[in-house]
Design a protein around this motif. Sequence first.
Motif, PDB file in Angstrom:
ATOM      1  N   UNK A  46      26.902 -31.487 -14.687  1.00 22.00           N
ATOM      2  CA  UNK A  46      25.680 -30.766 -14.099  1.00 22.00           C
ATOM      3  C   UNK A  46      25.690 -31.338 -12.739  1.00 22.00           C
ATOM      4  N   UNK A  47      25.586 -30.674 -11.789  1.00 19.25           N
ATOM      5  CA  UNK A  47      25.542 -30.818 -10.322  1.00 19.25           C
ATOM      6  C   UNK A  47      24.144 -30.909  -9.611  1.00 19.25           C
ATOM      7  N   UNK A  48      23.130 -30.172 -10.088  1.00 17.79           N
ATOM      8  CA  UNK A  48      21.830 -30.106  -9.600  1.00 17.79           C
ATOM      9  C   UNK A  48      20.987 -29.721 -10.709  1.00 17.79           C
ATOM     10  N   UNK A  49      19.512 -30.146 -10.527  1.00 20.15           N
ATOM     11  CA  UNK A  49      18.539 -29.540 -11.416  1.00 20.15           C
ATOM     12  C   UNK A  49      17.219 -29.677 -10.578  1.00 20.15           C
ATOM     13  N   UNK A  50      16.740 -28.296 -10.725  1.00 20.66           N
ATOM     14  CA  UNK A  50      15.418 -28.074  -9.836  1.00 20.66           C
ATOM     15  C   UNK A  50      14.425 -27.549 -10.822  1.00 20.66           C
ATOM     16  N   UNK A  51      13.366 -28.393 -10.903  1.00 23.04           N
ATOM     17  CA  UNK A  51      12.449 -28.215 -11.810  1.00 23.04           C
ATOM     18  C   UNK A  51      10.945 -27.457 -11.149  1.00 23.04           C
ATOM     19  N   UNK A  52      10.176 -26.603 -11.683  1.00 21.72           N
ATOM     20  CA  UNK A  52       9.319 -26.035 -11.302  1.00 21.72           C
ATOM     21  C   UNK A  52       7.967 -25.973 -12.706  1.00 21.72           C
ATOM     22  N   UNK A  53       7.150 -26.349 -12.400  1.00 20.34           N
ATOM     23  CA  UNK A  53       5.955 -26.546 -13.735  1.00 20.34           C
ATOM     24  C   UNK A  53       5.096 -25.306 -13.405  1.00 20.34           C
ATOM     25  N   UNK A  54       4.783 -24.739 -14.734  1.00 20.84           N
ATOM     26  CA  UNK A  54       3.732 -23.371 -14.808  1.00 20.84           C
ATOM     27  C   UNK A  54       2.317 -24.114 -14.610  1.00 20.84           C
ATOM     28  N   UNK A  55       1.656 -23.323 -13.972  1.00 23.20           N
ATOM     29  CA  UNK A  55       0.129 -23.791 -13.767  1.00 23.20           C
ATOM     30  C   UNK A  55      -0.660 -22.959 -14.780  1.00 23.20           C
ATOM     31  N   UNK A  56      -0.033 -21.824 -15.240  1.00 21.25           N
ATOM     32  CA  UNK A  56      -0.777 -20.802 -15.904  1.00 21.25           C
ATOM     33  C   UNK A  56       0.078 -19.939 -16.329  1.00 21.25           C
ATOM     34  N   UNK A  57      -0.150 -19.172 -17.332  1.00 23.00           N
ATOM     35  CA  UNK A  57       0.526 -18.007 -17.974  1.00 23.00           C
ATOM     36  C   UNK A  57      -0.251 -16.960 -17.859  1.00 23.00           C
ATOM     37  N   UNK A  58       0.411 -15.780 -17.058  1.00 25.13           N
ATOM     38  CA  UNK A  58      -0.086 -14.321 -16.787  1.00 25.13           C
ATOM     39  C   UNK A  58       0.142 -13.445 -18.047  1.00 25.13           C
ATOM     40  N   UNK A  59       1.445 -13.666 -18.384  1.00 24.16           N
ATOM     41  CA  UNK A  59       1.863 -12.766 -19.329  1.00 24.16           C
ATOM     42  C   UNK A  59       3.135 -13.373 -20.424  1.00 24.16           C
ATOM     43  N   UNK A  60       2.827 -13.193 -21.557  1.00 29.38           N
ATOM     44  CA  UNK A  60       4.178 -13.356 -22.456  1.00 29.38           C
ATOM     45  C   UNK A  60       4.231 -12.465 -23.526  1.00 29.38           C
ATOM     46  N   UNK A  61       5.404 -12.172 -23.505  1.00 30.03           N
ATOM     47  CA  UNK A  61       5.561 -11.085 -24.558  1.00 30.03           C
ATOM     48  C   UNK A  61       6.834 -11.200 -25.091  1.00 30.03           C
ATOM     49  N   UNK A  62       7.228 -10.815 -26.428  1.00 31.28           N
ATOM     50  CA  UNK A  62       8.595 -10.407 -27.076  1.00 31.28           C
ATOM     51  C   UNK A  62       8.711  -9.094 -27.503  1.00 31.28           C
TER      52      UNK A  62
END
Length: 154
Positions: free
Chosen positions: A133-149
């Motif tokens: 693993x050379x690098x890891x960049x993380x972002x955190x979700x503030x809210x969910x606009x849509x989720x679907x399977x």
Amino acid sequence: MRAIDEIDRKIIAAVQNDGRITTQDLAQKVGLSPSPCARRVRLLEEDGVIKGYTAVIDQKKVGLPISAFASIKLERQREEDLDRFGKAVARWPEVVDCYLMTGRQDYLMRIVVRDLEAYERFLKDKLTRLDNVASIETSFALGQVKRSDVLPLS
């Protein structure tokens, strides 16, 4: 695998929206009698088109409100390195989605945890301990606009 026809598409659309639909109701919805409908569902399952059935759980209500999106860059992208990374990630229950990507990063994963401390433990105890693993960049979700399977079959 056989070709998917219009009735198969109707069956798939119906079970995507309600995995608990009865054979009787499904047959009525797609215009078949129950026996041929059940046979088609079984064939779709055997062909791997329908991979399984699951309940959609509200992650916040079960104490897992944090979704972190981590972009991972590997030092090397040889097949054995990609396979080793994929096998490790597959064992981690916190990782609910992981994709091999094109572009600058090699993987994009969604990690679900109860709090920032749990994410930090995941990062320190699992992800950063993987070789290559050379690098890891993380972002955190503030809210969910849509989720679907549900796939757009039209």
